[in-house]
Design a protein around this motif. Structure first.
Motif, PDB file in Angstrom:
ATOM      1  N   MET A 193      31.255  43.215  44.405  1.00  0.00           N
ATOM      2  CA  MET A 193      31.165  42.240  45.482  1.00  0.00           C
ATOM      3  C   MET A 193      32.556  41.947  46.021  1.00  0.00           C
ATOM      4  SD  MET A 193      28.222  39.594  44.183  1.00  0.00           S
ATOM      5  CE  MET A 193      26.550  40.149  43.911  1.00  0.00           C
ATOM      6  N   HIS A 194      32.593  41.482  47.263  1.00  0.00           N
ATOM      7  CA  HIS A 194      33.878  41.263  47.906  1.00  0.00           C
ATOM      8  C   HIS A 194      34.601  40.050  47.328  1.00  0.00           C
ATOM      9  CE1 HIS A 194      33.650  44.423  50.844  1.00  0.00           C
ATOM     10  NE2 HIS A 194      32.425  44.054  51.193  1.00  0.00           N
ATOM     11  N   ALA A 195      35.864  39.896  47.727  1.00  0.00           N
ATOM     12  CA  ALA A 195      36.700  38.799  47.235  1.00  0.00           C
ATOM     13  C   ALA A 195      36.072  37.454  47.580  1.00  0.00           C
ATOM     14  CB  ALA A 195      38.092  38.906  47.849  1.00  0.00           C
ATOM     15  N   PRO A 196      36.272  36.442  46.725  1.00  0.00           N
ATOM     16  CA  PRO A 196      35.674  35.132  46.985  1.00  0.00           C
ATOM     17  C   PRO A 196      36.288  34.456  48.198  1.00  0.00           C
ATOM     18  CG  PRO A 196      37.194  35.027  45.121  1.00  0.00           C
ATOM     19  CD  PRO A 196      37.038  36.469  45.470  1.00  0.00           C
ATOM     20  N   ALA A 197      35.541  33.501  48.751  1.00  0.00           N
ATOM     21  CA  ALA A 197      36.045  32.684  49.849  1.00  0.00           C
ATOM     22  C   ALA A 197      37.244  31.870  49.362  1.00  0.00           C
ATOM     23  CB  ALA A 197      34.934  31.762  50.349  1.00  0.00           C
ATOM     24  N   PRO A 198      38.101  31.417  50.283  1.00  0.00           N
ATOM     25  CA  PRO A 198      39.314  30.684  49.872  1.00  0.00           C
ATOM     26  C   PRO A 198      39.033  29.502  48.961  1.00  0.00           C
ATOM     27  CG  PRO A 198      39.453  31.275  52.192  1.00  0.00           C
ATOM     28  CD  PRO A 198      38.070  31.651  51.743  1.00  0.00           C
ATOM     29  N   GLU A 199      37.976  28.719  49.247  1.00  0.00           N
ATOM     30  CA  GLU A 199      37.689  27.554  48.416  1.00  0.00           C
ATOM     31  C   GLU A 199      37.331  27.976  46.995  1.00  0.00           C
ATOM     32  OE1 GLU A 199      37.467  23.732  47.240  1.00  0.00           O
ATOM     33  OE2 GLU A 199      38.107  24.427  49.224  1.00  0.00           O
ATOM     34  N   ALA A 200      36.524  29.039  46.874  1.00  0.00           N
ATOM     35  CA  ALA A 200      36.156  29.520  45.541  1.00  0.00           C
ATOM     36  C   ALA A 200      37.376  30.055  44.807  1.00  0.00           C
ATOM     37  CB  ALA A 200      35.079  30.596  45.649  1.00  0.00           C
ATOM     38  N   ALA A 201      38.265  30.757  45.531  1.00  0.00           N
ATOM     39  CA  ALA A 201      39.477  31.282  44.901  1.00  0.00           C
ATOM     40  C   ALA A 201      40.364  30.146  44.400  1.00  0.00           C
ATOM     41  CB  ALA A 201      40.238  32.157  45.898  1.00  0.00           C
ATOM     42  N   ARG A 202      40.479  29.078  45.197  1.00  0.00           N
ATOM     43  CA  ARG A 202      41.298  27.924  44.767  1.00  0.00           C
ATOM     44  C   ARG A 202      40.695  27.261  43.540  1.00  0.00           C
ATOM     45  NH1 ARG A 202      41.930  27.237  50.411  1.00  0.00           N
ATOM     46  NH2 ARG A 202      40.129  25.845  50.515  1.00  0.00           N
ATOM     47  N   THR A 203      39.377  27.112  43.536  1.00  0.00           N
ATOM     48  CA  THR A 203      38.722  26.484  42.388  1.00  0.00           C
ATOM     49  C   THR A 203      38.870  27.346  41.142  1.00  0.00           C
ATOM     50  OG1 THR A 203      37.120  25.462  43.894  1.00  0.00           O
ATOM     51  CG2 THR A 203      36.559  25.487  41.558  1.00  0.00           C
ATOM     52  N   GLY A 204      38.730  28.664  41.311  1.00  0.00           N
ATOM     53  CA  GLY A 204      38.914  29.563  40.178  1.00  0.00           C
ATOM     54  C   GLY A 204      40.315  29.490  39.615  1.00  0.00           C
TER      55      GLY A 204
ATOM     56  N   ALA B  84      18.387  44.872  52.588  1.00  0.00           N
ATOM     57  CA  ALA B  84      18.463  45.736  51.410  1.00  0.00           C
ATOM     58  C   ALA B  84      19.697  45.306  50.630  1.00  0.00           C
ATOM     59  CB  ALA B  84      18.540  47.205  51.802  1.00  0.00           C
ATOM     60  N   ARG B  85      19.795  45.745  49.375  1.00  0.00           N
ATOM     61  CA  ARG B  85      20.928  45.372  48.527  1.00  0.00           C
ATOM     62  C   ARG B  85      21.547  46.640  47.940  1.00  0.00           C
ATOM     63  NH1 ARG B  85      23.347  40.580  48.359  1.00  0.00           N
ATOM     64  NH2 ARG B  85      21.265  39.622  48.338  1.00  0.00           N
ATOM     65  N   VAL B  86      22.881  46.731  47.994  1.00  0.00           N
ATOM     66  CA  VAL B  86      23.585  47.860  47.378  1.00  0.00           C
ATOM     67  C   VAL B  86      23.589  47.647  45.867  1.00  0.00           C
ATOM     68  CG1 VAL B  86      25.749  49.157  47.277  1.00  0.00           C
ATOM     69  CG2 VAL B  86      25.041  48.086  49.437  1.00  0.00           C
TER      70      VAL B  86
ATOM     71  N   LEU C 272      24.933  55.334  49.753  1.00  0.00           N
ATOM     72  CA  LEU C 272      24.577  53.985  49.339  1.00  0.00           C
ATOM     73  C   LEU C 272      23.255  54.004  48.586  1.00  0.00           C
ATOM     74  CD1 LEU C 272      25.353  52.037  52.656  1.00  0.00           C
ATOM     75  CD2 LEU C 272      26.820  52.229  50.632  1.00  0.00           C
ATOM     76  N   ASP C 273      23.256  53.545  47.339  1.00  0.00           N
ATOM     77  CA  ASP C 273      22.019  53.362  46.585  1.00  0.00           C
ATOM     78  C   ASP C 273      21.522  51.946  46.843  1.00  0.00           C
ATOM     79  OD1 ASP C 273      21.709  55.873  45.196  1.00  0.00           O
ATOM     80  OD2 ASP C 273      23.521  55.329  44.091  1.00  0.00           O
ATOM     81  N   LEU C 274      20.317  51.845  47.371  1.00  0.00           N
ATOM     82  CA  LEU C 274      19.806  50.578  47.866  1.00  0.00           C
ATOM     83  C   LEU C 274      18.501  50.191  47.190  1.00  0.00           C
ATOM     84  CD1 LEU C 274      20.260  51.250  51.694  1.00  0.00           C
ATOM     85  CD2 LEU C 274      21.839  49.996  50.197  1.00  0.00           C
TER      86      LEU C 274
ATOM     87  N   TRP D  19      29.424  47.156  45.918  1.00  0.00           N
ATOM     88  CA  TRP D  19      28.314  46.964  44.991  1.00  0.00           C
ATOM     89  C   TRP D  19      27.876  45.503  45.038  1.00  0.00           C
ATOM     90  CZ3 TRP D  19      29.239  47.542  39.005  1.00  0.00           C
ATOM     91  CH2 TRP D  19      28.016  47.478  38.322  1.00  0.00           C
ATOM     92  N   GLY D  20      26.601  45.281  45.259  1.00  0.00           N
ATOM     93  CA  GLY D  20      26.065  43.935  45.308  1.00  0.00           C
ATOM     94  C   GLY D  20      25.950  43.371  46.699  1.00  0.00           C
ATOM     95  N   ASP D  21      26.522  44.029  47.698  1.00  0.00           N
ATOM     96  CA  ASP D  21      26.472  43.523  49.075  1.00  0.00           C
ATOM     97  C   ASP D  21      25.089  43.679  49.678  1.00  0.00           C
ATOM     98  OD1 ASP D  21      29.130  42.887  48.954  1.00  0.00           O
ATOM     99  OD2 ASP D  21      29.805  44.456  50.330  1.00  0.00           O
ATOM    100  N   ALA D  22      24.799  42.827  50.666  1.00  0.00           N
ATOM    101  CA  ALA D  22      23.627  43.022  51.508  1.00  0.00           C
ATOM    102  C   ALA D  22      23.880  44.219  52.426  1.00  0.00           C
ATOM    103  CB  ALA D  22      23.368  41.777  52.344  1.00  0.00           C
ATOM    104  N   TRP D  23      22.794  44.935  52.744  1.00  0.00           N
ATOM    105  CA  TRP D  23      22.916  46.062  53.669  1.00  0.00           C
ATOM    106  C   TRP D  23      21.707  46.059  54.616  1.00  0.00           C
ATOM    107  CZ3 TRP D  23      26.644  49.007  55.298  1.00  0.00           C
ATOM    108  CH2 TRP D  23      26.325  50.109  56.093  1.00  0.00           C
TER     109      TRP D  23
END
Length: 338
Positions: free
Chosen positions: A1-12, A283-285, A298-300, A327-331
């Protein structure tokens, strides 16, 4: 999955700093020894009336070992949930078996600027005490205001009828089959939305799969990761559905974990379901995309089952989008909002 949003990154990052402060009083050798013992205990069968986390040293070692990874796994599951229901915002949240509160931190990051009123339930008082201590020092009002309540997790668990969101992360594997069913059924009865996370192992997937079936039977609909609420198309024993979240590690955390890399990938399985309308992914990757010369494989998981889609360079913007898919993204990915 892609990098977290800024707020989630700050909380992490705030969570990692808080954990580093706890570990200052515990040598890496001590922490590593305690962590090794805890890992062995968690691999066995632990009765729900005999929590593994017995005292503060146990809990500190556990928090150092597991909280960053649990936070990132729950954060990833909540990001997929929010993508399907972007307008919904919970006012109340119960974290079942929440221990030191990793999922509570993830929920606060998912809905910043006034998160839900949270109650953390766990059978281990030392875990609750440490979770309260960590949250109390956070610069997030929703964390500081959280309630930490000792509660047996299993048959007999009773949740408030008006609960908006229930999270159950890395808990079902510690319960007997009967207690697992009771906890899932009670979450489904009481909540508007339920998010369940387990380790990304074949066994963890089977627990999530069983829970998914019980949530559907109770009238909820799957929001993520599945693009449908039909039966899971995976043949049990032949494969399993799981995803990965990238976890940053501090130098002291690396010593505790016995690793040298500044990161690790936490494998997890999950299901998010709700009683309100949502828009699941088309669909989901479900595997890491394979980049080949001039094409992306892409395996979906799609409403019509499992399939592979090949996106070629001739498809222009669609191909560039596929190269960015994870991996894990919506498609296909949702179009950016204006």
């Amino acid at each position: 999955m892609h990098a977290p949003a800024p707020e989630a990154a700050r909380t992490g990052e705030a969570l990692r700093v808080a954990l580093a402060g706890l570990l200052d009083g515990l040598s890496p050798r001590q922490a590593a020894q305690a962590t090794g013992r805890l890992i062995e205990n968690y691999r066995g069968r632990t009765p729900t009336d005999a929590p593994v986390l017995r005292d503060r040293s146990d809990v500190v070692a556990y928090a150092a070992y597991r909280m960053p990874a649990t936070f990132e796994a729950v954060r990833s599951a909540l990001a997929a949930f929010r993508a399907a229901a972007p307008e919904w915002r919970p006012a109340s949240h119960v974290d079942i078996g929440g221990g030191t509160g990793a999922a509570t931190w993830a929920v606060a990051a998912a809905w910043p600027g006034g998160g839900p009123a949270t109650t953390v339930l766990d059978w281990a008082e030392p875990a609750l005490a440490l979770g309260r201590e960590l949250a109390g020092g956070a610069d997030v009002e929703a964390l500081r205001a959280a309630r930490w309540q000792r509660q047996a997790i299993g048959d007999g668990l009773a949740l408030p009828d008006s609960t908006d969101l229930v999270t159950v992360s890395y808990v079902l594997g510690e319960l007997t089959a009967a207690d697992r069913r009771a906890v899932v059924d009670e979450a489904a009865r009481a909540a508007q939305a339920v998010v369940l996370i387990e380790p990304g192992t074949p066994e963890g997937y089977l627990r999530v799969r069983e829970a998914r079936e019980r949530l559907l039977a109770a009238g909820l609909r799957v929001v993520a990761p599945c693009p449908h609420s039909a039966a899971c198309p995976i043949e049990p024993g032949a494969d399993w559905c799981h995803f990965a979240a990238r976890v940053a590690r501090s130098s002291l955390h690396r010593q505790v974990k016995g690793g040298s890399l500044p990161y690790e990938d936490e494998k997890f399985a999950y299901v998010a379901a709700a009683r309100f309308p949502a828009a699941p992914a088309g669909a989901r990757v479900v595997r890491r995309p394979q980049l080949r010369k001039g094409q992306v494989l892409l395996d979906l998981c799609a409403p019509d089952g499992l399939r592979r889609e090949t996106v070629t360079k001739r498809q222009g913007p669609h191909y560039r989008t596929a190269r960015d898919a994870d991996w894990g993204d919506a498609w296909p990915p949702a179009a950016p909002q204006a």
